[in-house]
Design a protein around this motif. Structure first.
Motif: not given
Length: 237
Positions: A212-230
């Protein structure tokens, strides 16, 4: 552009623009790792019970309670485990003690919700800057209703990088986060001192902290795109 940091979620907080949700130990780090491993989408639910409602052979249930994998779940909340998990093309349903709840708090009002950690810090900050029209807010998940050093440090890293990308107007919370970051040159030191890291050590999962302490090792950014149920549906940007 305003730059804001909230140290814990609150019912009274509203967000007019972009929110970077941070639960560096471990939910937002694990989320990026699942996307790195090829997950099609992440469904973030507010409770273990609502996650179990999605249980099916086509989905992967991941989460934690007390740091450990809950009963009937397939995986825990370890980013190391997530990175090597067989999730390519699959939906991962996640529920955690702090992170998934913070994301739901942000999603009540924000135009854009992104999941950020040290692991994807630069990519998340760049995307937030691109999306924002008036404000970037960083919402720290904290630990069970209290401020977390690990999340506040991460907010400082994000705030500093956002400042490198262009002029910002930091509010007081952002100034505090920047001061915390500058007080700890070593990310692993800052994270290791946190209550979240100490709790992981008590259950034998302290090896997750250096990840978790690694900085800027990933280009993957989770972005909210919608909802389903809760569930909030996050996909890779």
């Amino acid at each position: 552009m305003r730059l804001r940091v909230d140290v814990i979620p609150g019912e009274h907080l509203t967000y007019p623009d972009v929110v970077l949700v941070v639960d560096v130990i471990r939910a937002t780090t694990t989320a990026a790792a699942f996307l790195e491993a090829g997950a099609e989408a992440l469904y973030w639910t507010p409770s273990l019970e609502s996650a179990l409602a999605f249980k099916d052979e086509d989905v992967v249930l991941a989460g934690e309670t007390g740091g450990l994998k809950p009963p009937r779940f397939d995986l825990g909340n370890s980013p190391r485990e997530a990175l090597s998990a067989q999730v390519a093309g699959r939906v991962v349903v996640m529920s955690t003690t702090n992170g998934t709840k913070a994301a739901h708090a942000a999603a009540r009002t924000a135009k854009h919700v992104l999941l950020a950690s040290l692991y994807n810090a630069h990519a998340a900050a760049r995307l937030a800057r691109e999306l924002a029209t008036e404000e970037v807010a960083i919402l720290c998940a904290g630990k069970e209703g209290r401020a977390g050093l690990d999340d506040l440090y991460t907010a400082g890293v994000l705030a500093e990088y956002l400042g490198f990308l262009g002029e910002v107007e930091p509010e007081d919370g952002a100034r505090v986060a920047l001061a915390v970051k500058r007080a700890h040159p070593d990310p692993l030191e800052a994270l290791s001192l946190s209550a979240a890291a100490l709790a992981l050590k008590q259950v034998g999962l302290e090896a997750d902290v250096p990840f978790c302490a690694q900085v800027a090792k990933s280009a993957a950014v989770p972005v909210l795109r919608g909802r389903v149920g809760e569930a909030l549906i996050f996909k890779r940007a």
